[in-house]
Design an enzyme around this catalytic site. Sequence first.
Site, PDB file in Angstrom:
ATOM      1  N   ARG A 195       0.843  -1.190   0.000  1.00  0.00           N
ATOM      2  CA  ARG A 195       0.000   0.000   0.000  1.00  0.00           C
ATOM      3  C   ARG A 195       0.882   1.245   0.000  1.00  0.00           C
ATOM      4  O   ARG A 195       1.956   1.265   0.603  1.00  0.00           O
ATOM      5  CB  ARG A 195      -0.893   0.039   1.253  1.00  0.00           C
ATOM      6  CG  ARG A 195      -2.119  -0.842   1.148  1.00  0.00           C
ATOM      7  CD  ARG A 195      -3.124  -0.300   0.129  1.00  0.00           C
ATOM      8  NE  ARG A 195      -4.335  -1.098   0.059  1.00  0.00           N
ATOM      9  CZ  ARG A 195      -4.549  -2.086  -0.820  1.00  0.00           C
ATOM     10  NH1 ARG A 195      -3.634  -2.414  -1.712  1.00  0.00           N
ATOM     11  NH2 ARG A 195      -5.691  -2.747  -0.814  1.00  0.00           N
ATOM     12  N   HIS A 201      -0.863   0.619  -9.674  1.00  0.00           N
ATOM     13  CA  HIS A 201      -1.630  -0.189  -8.722  1.00  0.00           C
ATOM     14  C   HIS A 201      -2.353  -1.332  -9.443  1.00  0.00           C
ATOM     15  O   HIS A 201      -3.567  -1.498  -9.297  1.00  0.00           O
ATOM     16  CB  HIS A 201      -2.624   0.658  -7.916  1.00  0.00           C
ATOM     17  CG  HIS A 201      -3.130  -0.050  -6.696  1.00  0.00           C
ATOM     18  ND1 HIS A 201      -3.422   0.581  -5.512  1.00  0.00           N
ATOM     19  CD2 HIS A 201      -3.387  -1.370  -6.468  1.00  0.00           C
ATOM     20  CE1 HIS A 201      -3.855  -0.301  -4.622  1.00  0.00           C
ATOM     21  NE2 HIS A 201      -3.846  -1.513  -5.187  1.00  0.00           N
TER      22      HIS A 201
HETATM   23  P1  NDP Z   1      -2.387 -11.178   4.636  1.00  0.00           P
HETATM   24  O1  NDP Z   1      -3.330 -10.596   5.620  1.00  0.00           O
HETATM   25  O2  NDP Z   1      -2.550 -12.595   4.227  1.00  0.00           O
HETATM   26  O3  NDP Z   1      -0.881 -11.024   5.184  1.00  0.00           O
HETATM   27  C1  NDP Z   1      -0.408  -9.873   5.784  1.00  0.00           C
HETATM   28  C2  NDP Z   1       1.003 -10.140   6.271  1.00  0.00           C
HETATM   29  O4  NDP Z   1       1.540  -8.919   6.811  1.00  0.00           O
HETATM   30  C3  NDP Z   1       1.069 -11.186   7.393  1.00  0.00           C
HETATM   31  O5  NDP Z   1       2.200 -12.002   7.248  1.00  0.00           O
HETATM   32  C4  NDP Z   1       1.206 -10.313   8.638  1.00  0.00           C
HETATM   33  O6  NDP Z   1       1.896 -10.934   9.721  1.00  0.00           O
HETATM   34  C5  NDP Z   1       2.047  -9.177   8.100  1.00  0.00           C
HETATM   35  N1  NDP Z   1       1.923  -7.997   8.957  1.00  0.00           N
HETATM   36  C6  NDP Z   1       0.815  -7.261   9.225  1.00  0.00           C
HETATM   37  N2  NDP Z   1       1.100  -6.279  10.088  1.00  0.00           N
HETATM   38  C7  NDP Z   1       2.410  -6.391  10.367  1.00  0.00           C
HETATM   39  C8  NDP Z   1       3.294  -5.693  11.226  1.00  0.00           C
HETATM   40  N3  NDP Z   1       2.884  -4.658  11.975  1.00  0.00           N
HETATM   41  N4  NDP Z   1       4.578  -6.103  11.298  1.00  0.00           N
HETATM   42  C9  NDP Z   1       5.004  -7.162  10.574  1.00  0.00           C
HETATM   43  N5  NDP Z   1       4.222  -7.880   9.739  1.00  0.00           N
HETATM   44  C10 NDP Z   1       2.937  -7.491   9.655  1.00  0.00           C
HETATM   45  O7  NDP Z   1      -2.427 -10.219   3.380  1.00  0.00           O
HETATM   46  P2  NDP Z   1      -2.129 -10.582   1.845  1.00  0.00           P
HETATM   47  O8  NDP Z   1      -0.834 -11.272   1.771  1.00  0.00           O
HETATM   48  O9  NDP Z   1      -3.312 -11.216   1.221  1.00  0.00           O
HETATM   49  O10 NDP Z   1      -2.032  -9.105   1.228  1.00  0.00           O
HETATM   50  C11 NDP Z   1      -1.069  -8.173   1.698  1.00  0.00           C
HETATM   51  C12 NDP Z   1      -1.415  -6.785   1.193  1.00  0.00           C
HETATM   52  O11 NDP Z   1      -1.122  -6.677  -0.191  1.00  0.00           O
HETATM   53  C13 NDP Z   1      -2.887  -6.379   1.265  1.00  0.00           C
HETATM   54  O12 NDP Z   1      -3.238  -5.982   2.573  1.00  0.00           O
HETATM   55  C14 NDP Z   1      -2.942  -5.228   0.289  1.00  0.00           C
HETATM   56  O13 NDP Z   1      -2.646  -4.023   0.969  1.00  0.00           O
HETATM   57  C15 NDP Z   1      -1.823  -5.537  -0.698  1.00  0.00           C
HETATM   58  N6  NDP Z   1      -2.327  -5.861  -2.035  1.00  0.00           N
HETATM   59  C16 NDP Z   1      -1.892  -5.096  -3.098  1.00  0.00           C
HETATM   60  C17 NDP Z   1      -2.309  -5.386  -4.372  1.00  0.00           C
HETATM   61  C18 NDP Z   1      -1.797  -4.622  -5.542  1.00  0.00           C
HETATM   62  O14 NDP Z   1      -2.285  -4.831  -6.670  1.00  0.00           O
HETATM   63  N7  NDP Z   1      -0.813  -3.773  -5.372  1.00  0.00           N
HETATM   64  C19 NDP Z   1      -3.250  -6.488  -4.648  1.00  0.00           C
HETATM   65  C20 NDP Z   1      -3.612  -7.233  -3.472  1.00  0.00           C
HETATM   66  C21 NDP Z   1      -3.173  -6.905  -2.220  1.00  0.00           C
HETATM   67  P3  NDP Z   1       1.278 -12.248  10.448  1.00  0.00           P
HETATM   68  O15 NDP Z   1       1.487 -13.387   9.440  1.00  0.00           O
HETATM   69  O16 NDP Z   1       2.124 -12.408  11.646  1.00  0.00           O
HETATM   70  O17 NDP Z   1      -0.165 -11.951  10.716  1.00  0.00           O
HETATM   71  C1  OXD Z   2      -6.194  -5.364  -3.363  1.00  0.00           C
HETATM   72  C2  OXD Z   2      -5.688  -4.393  -4.334  1.00  0.00           C
HETATM   73  O1  OXD Z   2      -6.174  -5.093  -2.155  1.00  0.00           O
HETATM   74  O2  OXD Z   2      -5.938  -4.580  -5.559  1.00  0.00           O
HETATM   75  O3  OXD Z   2      -6.632  -6.451  -3.804  1.00  0.00           O
HETATM   76  O4  OXD Z   2      -5.003  -3.450  -3.947  1.00  0.00           O
END
Ligand code: NDP
Ligand code: OXD
Length: 314
Positions: A229, A277
């Site tokens: 993000r 994005h």
């Molecule tokens: P998940 O919820 O499956 O995973 C999030 C990960 O981030 C977990 O491993 C979590 O740790 C870690 N995390 C969260 N907070 C912290 C912190 N404070 N410190 C360290 N680690 C942290 O999300 P996804 O993998 O499905 O997606 C990740 C992000 O990708 C989405 O939230 C979105 O913002 C972004 N995204 C972007 C897209 C794009 O097109 N650019 C498309 C889709 C998503 P833990 O395992 O310990 O809970």
């Molecule tokens: C998502 C994105 O969160 O596209 O899936 O950013």
Amino acid sequence: MSLLVAVTGWDAAPWLDRFRRELPDRAIVSADDPFDRGEIRYVASWKHRPGSLADLPNLKILFSLGAGIDHMVADAGLPPVPVVRVVDADLTNRMSEYVVLHCLAHLRGTEHYAAQQRAGIWLEDRDEPAARDVRVGVMGLGVLGSDAARKLALMGFDVAGWSRGPKALPGLATFSGEAELGAFLARTDILVVLLPHTPQTERILNRDLFAKLARDGRIGGPVLINAGRGKLQVEADILSSLDDGTLRAATLDVFETEPLPAASRLWTHPRVTVTPHNAATSDPDAVAASIAAHIRRHEAGEPLRDAVDLEVGY
Ligand code: NDP
Ligand code: OXD
């Protein structure tokens, strides 16, 4: 029993079309058209207008049309029903393609060779490390980060990951929490960011963090790839770090303000790659099918999958 499609910034038409195909026995309505609020059982949202989902008395589930749910958290008037996000192989594969593509581009110097071609130069010496010589650090080891990390390791990169809580991934070094962040960064040449936006992760990608990345790598300096993000990053710090060599290059799919303002120097910086994005686009076919399956399971009395904890924020 209607499903309301509430999107801004995306074209609603393909979503309405796919939901009508997937759920032919339901009314599928658009937030832009008049509808009976009492009929709505489900909402499929991407950045719905804040406050616009209040007063849906029979709402059962809110579906995010993306993996991220920060657009939901941002709505102070969100109705108190479960929020389900996208967890789907199509979206996961797209993100891993993006991450592997850009890590390989930095490894193989695609910008360097493109510049040589433009200048009509055949061969100029360049250090050509193997993937095994390059340490990739993946911040966020969730659905997307862990798949990308696994696929990077298959390509031969030396991969580690960092998450909030401890995590074991076969064959990968893992670090967790604030206490282990320094050690994780110190062994990272390419930093891949797949974190959600929460109060804890906001502006985490700043100058102090970049200064902790490895400086002894084979690709000429640390590289940042952020597909998580935009609110995770401090763009002024990215630019000043690129200018003074704290970072060598950056590949950015997400930005503090989207679309990226025309005046941003990120557009023209020679060592920045900007993508709009779309690292992992939500495909209407795949996501509507997945949401329809959630609805059918819910109505058959099965427990909800992929529901998020709004208090934790992801
Ligand atoms: P998940 O919820 O499956 O995973 C999030 C990960 O981030 C977990 O491993 C979590 O740790 C870690 N995390 C969260 N907070 C912290 C912190 N404070 N410190 C360290 N680690 C942290 O999300 P996804 O993998 O499905 O997606 C990740 C992000 O990708 C989405 O939230 C979105 O913002 C972004 N995204 C972007 C897209 C794009 O097109 N650019 C498309 C889709 C998503 P833990 O395992 O310990 O809970
Ligand atoms: C998502 C994105 O969160 O596209 O899936 O950013």
